[in-house]
Design an enzyme around this catalytic site. Structure first.
Site, PDB file in Angstrom:
ATOM      1  N   GLU A 120      65.863 -72.227 -71.451  1.00 57.99           N
ATOM      2  CA  GLU A 120      66.938 -72.167 -72.436  1.00 57.99           C
ATOM      3  C   GLU A 120      68.213 -72.899 -72.028  1.00 57.99           C
ATOM      4  OE1 GLU A 120      63.922 -69.435 -73.566  1.00 57.99           O
ATOM      5  OE2 GLU A 120      64.959 -69.661 -71.644  1.00 57.99           O
ATOM      6  N   ASP A 151      66.284 -65.401 -73.180  1.00 56.00           N
ATOM      7  CA  ASP A 151      66.234 -64.215 -74.038  1.00 56.00           C
ATOM      8  C   ASP A 151      64.852 -63.561 -73.970  1.00 56.00           C
ATOM      9  OD1 ASP A 151      65.033 -66.354 -75.417  1.00 56.00           O
ATOM     10  OD2 ASP A 151      65.550 -65.531 -77.371  1.00 56.00           O
ATOM     11  N   GLY A 179      59.831 -70.460 -79.071  1.00 57.70           N
ATOM     12  CA  GLY A 179      60.115 -70.302 -80.482  1.00 57.70           C
ATOM     13  C   GLY A 179      60.239 -71.664 -81.136  1.00 57.70           C
ATOM     14  N   GLY A 185      59.742 -68.137 -76.161  1.00 56.70           N
ATOM     15  CA  GLY A 185      59.095 -67.132 -77.000  1.00 56.70           C
ATOM     16  C   GLY A 185      57.740 -66.702 -76.487  1.00 56.70           C
TER      17      GLY A 185
END
Length: 462
Positions: free
Chosen positions: A154, A162, A80, A131
């Site tokens: 992350e 996530d 992301g 992402g």
């Protein structure tokens, strides 16, 4: 259960018209992430384009196969656009709220892909992180190449794994998922395939020809999803040119046993102690892993471990709803801004992040620093997904590589030699490359020969 919602995702004024490219060729529909200079990071503008196309194609009788890919030679999708989120978070509560809304949008897309009812293939060609994992890992077909670099990075940036990693990683064999979640380690090329992250391995030069072939596929109206996927599975394998001889299986043998020994523990303290106690051929790996863990955000590491423990019981819909709550908490935590700005610093070497708390040693077991992240916040709206579809196990996981559970079941079903078991999996996969290597490693590590030379499964408590 309802499979639709009134929730609508559409473009808004100011969205970049060129950040995603779409193409139709006969029955093939392609989505190309088009920000190659930045390694195709996913942002809200891109999501607002992708979702309506996926919805449209799912309803269309003309769309047979969907391919997700990235522009350029370096990345499928590097994650992301976290820099933009970190900037927003520094604006205070309103900025943090906008960041949380981005994750809501991203997770709606990821859940839609995970429950999509048309054949969907992800070309994990190049960097596939964060992402980008959300756009690929829940697909029935995930193709790695010699350029693939997979990671959930992350904990390096003060966040948590996530995009549905709470569902995927705990379901990996042994403690591999926990190891990848806590350390943010990379898997490159063929090892993304060997580990089960990818379902197939092809050379990157084969992908354009595969696309053309996929466009020619025709399915009868009465074909089930499984029948369509079976045809695609055989089609992908037509373009296999062999696995690289200079890239052996990494998470195997003694290293794999050490990963399971150390990362199956129930607390960070126990994992650290287990790593400190490693001896023999895995001692150097354990020492390196301890250094790695001590560089990561202590908060992120603790949250990620709890995720791996509880996520294995979450359904796919529950996963994204809970991850949205966790993400909103992280947007208010200082480690995210600290981690992102440090990683993107132009200083060399990179400065050391100032985590809060600063070190793993500073965290007492009684602190329960992960607990608040798993509590629902009244000020964070419950995530409304784009459909009501749900499941507790991937419905099409049989199109991936054999798992340890698959091998265990076959060992226990009938009396066979290791070779007979391996040959049976190769037969089931119609000779797919790499299957014999994967099954042989599992058999060597998890079985012994009985008095008759037949394979017997080794249980840890025996």
């Amino acid at each position: 259960m309802s499979t639709s919602t009134n929730e609508v995702v559409k473009e808004i004024e100011g969205d970049d018209p060129e950040d995603v490219l779409f193409n139709n060729l006969y029955g093939l529909r392609t989505i190309e992430l088009n920000r190659p200079r930045k390694l195709n990071p996913l942002n809200a503008s891109m999501i607002r384009k992708i979702v309506p196309r996926l919805v449209e194609w799912e309803k269309s009788n003309m769309a047979n196969v969907i391919v997700m890919k990235g522009a350029g030679e370096r990345a499928f999708c590097a994650g992301g656009d976290v820099y933009e989120l970190a900037q927003q978070n520094q604006e205070g509560p309103e900025g943090q709220k906008r960041s949380s809304e981005f994750f809501a949008l991203e997770y709606k897309l990821d859940h839609y892909i995970a429950t999509y009812q048309k054949p969907y293939i992800a070309f994990m060609d190049g960097i596939t992180m964060g992402g980008g994992v959300g756009l690929s890992i829940h697909a029935p077909f995930r193709i790695a190449t010699e350029r693939t670099v997979f990671a959930m990075p992350e904990t390096r940036i003060g966040f948590f794994p996530d995009v549905g990693a709470s569902f995927f990683l705990p379901r990996m064999a042994g403690a591999i998922g926990t190891y990848l979640a806590l350390t943010s380690e990379n898997l490159t090329g063929a090892n993304a395939f060997y580990s089960g992250v990818a379902t197939h391995y092809l050379h990157s030069t084969s992908l354009p020809n595969l696309e053309s072939r996929l466009a020619e596929l025709r399915f009868k109206d009465y074909y089930t999803m499984e029948e369509r996927l079976a045809i695609i599975e055989m089609t992908i394998e037509e373009y296999a040119t062999g696995l690289p001889h200079n890239e052996p299986m990494l998470l195997a043998g003694e290293l794999r046993k050490a990963i399971d020994r150390c990362f199956s523990k129930s607390s960070i303290g126990e994992i650290v102690t287990a790593l400190q106690q490693e001896e023999g051929p895995t001692k150097a790996w354990a020492e390196k892993t301890l250094v790695t863990l001590n560089k990561r955000s202590p908060t992120s590491v603790h949250v990620a471990l709890e995720q791996m423990r509880v996520g294995k019981s979450w359904s796919i819909a529950e996963t994204f709803r809970k991850e949205h709550q966790i993400a909103a908490r992280f947007m208010r935590h200082p480690d995210f801004v600290e981690g992102v700005t440090t990683q993107l610093s132009r200083e060399r070497p990179l400065p050391t992040p100032k985590w809060q708390p600063a070190t793993l040693e500073a965290v007492e077991p009684s602190d329960n620093i992960a607990e608040p992240f798993f509590q629902e916040s009244e000020d964070v709206p419950k995530l409304k997904l784009l459909n009501g579809r749900d499941y507790i196990e991937y419905p099409y996981r049989s199109f991936g590589v054999p798992t340890e559970k698959d091998v265990e079941d076959l060992v226990n079903q009938a009396t066979r030699t290791r070779r007979e078991i391996r040959d049976e999996f190769v037969r089931r996969k119609k000779g797919r490359q790499g299957i014999s290597t994967i099954v042989d490693e599992i058999l060597a590590r998890k079985t012994r020969n009985d008095a008759n030379g037949k394979a017997a499964w080794i249980y840890e408590d025996n």
